[in-house]
Design a protein around this motif. Structure first.
Motif, PDB file in Angstrom:
ATOM      1  N   THR A   1       4.266   5.698   8.211  1.00 26.34           N
ATOM      2  CA  THR A   1       2.841   5.849   8.449  1.00 26.34           C
ATOM      3  C   THR A   1       2.232   6.985   7.621  1.00 26.34           C
ATOM      4  O   THR A   1       1.069   6.948   7.238  1.00 26.34           O
ATOM      5  N   HIS A   2       3.032   7.991   7.296  1.00 31.37           N
ATOM      6  CA  HIS A   2       2.514   9.092   6.490  1.00 31.37           C
ATOM      7  C   HIS A   2       2.471   8.735   5.018  1.00 31.37           C
ATOM      8  O   HIS A   2       1.626   9.217   4.282  1.00 31.37           O
ATOM      9  N   THR A   3       3.386   7.884   4.628  1.00 32.66           N
ATOM     10  CA  THR A   3       3.327   7.368   3.265  1.00 32.66           C
ATOM     11  C   THR A   3       2.030   6.586   3.081  1.00 32.66           C
ATOM     12  O   THR A   3       1.356   6.701   2.053  1.00 32.66           O
ATOM     13  N   ILE A   4       1.686   5.814   4.073  1.00 30.60           N
ATOM     14  CA  ILE A   4       0.441   5.052   4.018  1.00 30.60           C
ATOM     15  C   ILE A   4      -0.751   5.998   4.031  1.00 30.60           C
ATOM     16  O   ILE A   4      -1.721   5.811   3.289  1.00 30.60           O
TER      17      ILE A   4
ATOM     18  N   ASN B   1      -2.058   1.513  15.223  1.00 27.63           N
ATOM     19  CA  ASN B   1      -0.667   1.881  15.355  1.00 27.63           C
ATOM     20  C   ASN B   1      -0.471   3.399  15.304  1.00 27.63           C
ATOM     21  O   ASN B   1       0.309   3.984  16.049  1.00 27.63           O
ATOM     22  N   ASP B   2      -1.221   4.023  14.409  1.00 23.65           N
ATOM     23  CA  ASP B   2      -1.117   5.462  14.216  1.00 23.65           C
ATOM     24  C   ASP B   2      -1.595   6.207  15.453  1.00 23.65           C
ATOM     25  O   ASP B   2      -0.972   7.172  15.897  1.00 23.65           O
ATOM     26  N   GLU B   3      -2.678   5.744  15.995  1.00 20.53           N
ATOM     27  CA  GLU B   3      -3.242   6.345  17.210  1.00 20.53           C
ATOM     28  C   GLU B   3      -2.227   6.283  18.338  1.00 20.53           C
ATOM     29  O   GLU B   3      -2.038   7.237  19.082  1.00 20.53           O
ATOM     30  N   GLU B   4      -1.552   5.149  18.395  1.00 16.45           N
ATOM     31  CA  GLU B   4      -0.617   4.884  19.482  1.00 16.45           C
ATOM     32  C   GLU B   4       0.658   5.726  19.349  1.00 16.45           C
ATOM     33  O   GLU B   4       1.237   6.142  20.333  1.00 16.45           O
ATOM     34  N   GLN B   5       1.064   5.942  18.103  1.00 10.89           N
ATOM     35  CA  GLN B   5       2.368   6.591  17.908  1.00 10.89           C
ATOM     36  C   GLN B   5       2.292   8.087  17.666  1.00 10.89           C
ATOM     37  O   GLN B   5       3.290   8.782  17.796  1.00 10.89           O
TER      38      GLN B   5
ATOM     39  N   LEU C   1       0.830  -1.201   0.000  1.00 13.37           N
ATOM     40  CA  LEU C   1       0.000   0.000   0.000  1.00 13.37           C
ATOM     41  C   LEU C   1       0.863   1.248   0.000  1.00 13.37           C
ATOM     42  O   LEU C   1       0.660   2.172  -0.793  1.00 13.37           O
ATOM     43  N   ALA C   2       1.848   1.283   0.873  1.00 14.65           N
ATOM     44  CA  ALA C   2       2.730   2.440   0.974  1.00 14.65           C
ATOM     45  C   ALA C   2       3.520   2.647  -0.309  1.00 14.65           C
ATOM     46  O   ALA C   2       3.698   3.764  -0.783  1.00 14.65           O
ATOM     47  N   GLU C   3       3.966   1.541  -0.888  1.00 19.48           N
ATOM     48  CA  GLU C   3       4.820   1.639  -2.077  1.00 19.48           C
ATOM     49  C   GLU C   3       4.056   1.972  -3.347  1.00 19.48           C
ATOM     50  O   GLU C   3       4.481   2.807  -4.146  1.00 19.48           O
TER      51      GLU C   3
END
Lengths: 194, 194
Positions: free
Chosen positions: A104-107, A72-76, A27-29
Motif C-alpha cells: 500500500t505504501h508503494t502505491i 483498503n488503506d483506511e481499513e488497514q 501502478l505500484a510497479e
DNA sequence: GTTCTTCAATACTGGACAGTATGGAACATC
DNA sequence: GATGTTCCATACTGTCCAGTATTGAAGAAC
C-alpha cells in the motif's frame, strides 16, 4: 521454467475487480502511466475487447482502482490505530506501521508521482488531510498546544512523504538496524520523552 | 490583450540553450512528460525541424537541461551557504532558502515526480546525497554524534522533499505567518537551542 | 555575388495507445 | 436444444509523438 515473463494468466474469465487489481499492481510497479488498457490486457492474457465491456473508459478504471485502495488503506492503517489509547504510543505505532514498506505504501508513492493527474491530486489532498488531522489530534491529546501539534503533524507527515519517495530510489541505503535506529531517532525528535 | 496563450515567440533564431531553457520551463510547469519536442516547438514558434538540428534526440535535451539545472542549483544554493561559519545558522539559512518557493524548487519537485525515468533517478540520487551530506556535516559541526547527525539530516531532507510535494497541491494551506511559524518550529524541533 | 554554414519548414514513417463497432463463443435458462 | 446474456477477439479509426530525409532560406566568408 518461468511461465513467461509477463505471465499472460490463462484465466478463464475476468471481472471488473480483476482489472482493478491488475491496475493497482501496475501502478505500484511502474506508475500511473503503466495503467494503460492494452498493456494490462496483455498482462491479463486477454485483449482490450474485454476491458471495454467492464469499464467505459480508462478514467473509470483508475477511479475504481483508487477507490479500492483508499478504502483498503483506511481499513488497514487508520482503523487499527484508532484503538490505541495512549496518543504517544499511537503515533509511534503509526510511524512503525508506515515506515516498513508494504504494497500500500508503494502505491502511495506511485500516486504522489502522479499528483498532477486530475483524479489523483484530489485523492491525495483528501488522504493527506485525513492523515495530518489524525496525527494532529494525537499530538493534542499528548498535551501539545494547537499550533505546535499542527506543525509537528505537518512535519511528521512531510517526512513520511519524502521518505517514501526516497525509498523508491533506495536512497537512504541503510541496513535494517540503521533503519530501526533512524525510526527511533525520528520518534524521539518529534515526541521528546519529556 | 494577451498575445496568445502559449506565446509562440516570434524569435528570430534559436540556439540549443533556448531549447534547454524551454525544457526547464515546461518541466517546472507540467512535468517531464511535457518536455516533448513537438509541444516545445509549438511553444517556441518553430517546428521540430529546428530541434533536430540542435539535438540528436529527446534524451539529449533532457540530459542537457538537467545538467544546466544541477549546475545552477549548486551555484545558487550550496555555494552561498558554505560561507556561513556557524553550523546552526547555516542549516537555518538552508531551510529558509529552500522553504520559499523559487523556480528551482518547482523543478526539483517535478524531477521527483519523474524519479522513475532513466536519467532522473541517478540525478536525484546524486543531488540527494549531496544535500544530505551537507546537512550531516553541519550537524556534526554543531556537536551531534555521527549517527544522530546522519539521522537528523535524513529527517530534515525527507521533510523537505515531502513538503515540496505537498506544496504542489497547496496542501499545507497556510498564511504567510503560519508558514513562518511552521518553519521556526521545524528548526527548533531539529536543532533544539540546547 | 557566389559559396558555405547555420537554422528551420515540410513531409514523411512508425509505434503506442484510447476508443468504437461488430461478430463470435461459452454458458445459463427455459 | 433454441434463446438470451455475458465475456472476449478482431479489426478498425484517430491522436500524439519520436525520429528521418529532404529542401529551403538567411547570413557569413571569400
Amino acid at each position: 521454467m518461468p511461465r513467461k515473463v509477463t505471465k499472460p494468466e490463462p484465466k478463464v474469465r475476468l471481472s471488473a475487480v480483476d482489472w482493478e487489481l491488475a491496475a493497482l499492481e501496475a501502478l505500484a510497479e511502474s506508475g500511473l502511466g503503466a495503467v494503460a488498457i492494452e498493456p494490462l490486457a496483455r498482462r491479463l492474457g486477454v485483449t482490450k475487447g474485454s476491458f471495454y465491456w467492464h469499464f467505459p473508459t480508462r478514467e473509470a478504471l483508475i477511479q475504481a482502482a483508487i477507490e479500492r485502495w483508499e478504502h483498503n488503506d483506511e481499513e488497514q492503517v487508520v482503523a487499527p490505530l484508532a484503538k490505541v489509547a495512549d496518543p504517544r504510543e499511537r503515533v509511534r505505532e503509526l510511524i512503525r506501521l508506515t515506515s516498513h514498506r508494504r504494497p500500500t505504501h508503494t502505491i502511495f508513492a506511485a500516486l504522489f508521482r502522479a499528483i498532477d493527474q486530475p483524479l489523483i491530486g484530489p485523492l491525495l489532498e483528501r488522504a493527506s488531510q485525513r492523515r495530518i488531522d489524525f496525527v494532529t489530534h494525537a499530538f493534542r491529546e499528548a498535551g501539545f498546544d494547537a499550533k505546535t501539534a499542527a506543525n509537528r503533524a505537518r512535519l511528521a507527515y512531510s517526512a513520511y512523504v519524502g521518505f517514501v519517495q526516497l525509498a523508491h530510489i533506495g536512497q537512504p541505503r541503510m541496513t535494517h538496524d540503521e533503519f530501526e535506529r533512524y525510526i527511533d531517532d525520528f520518534i524521539d525528535t518529534l515526541i521528546p520523552s519529556r
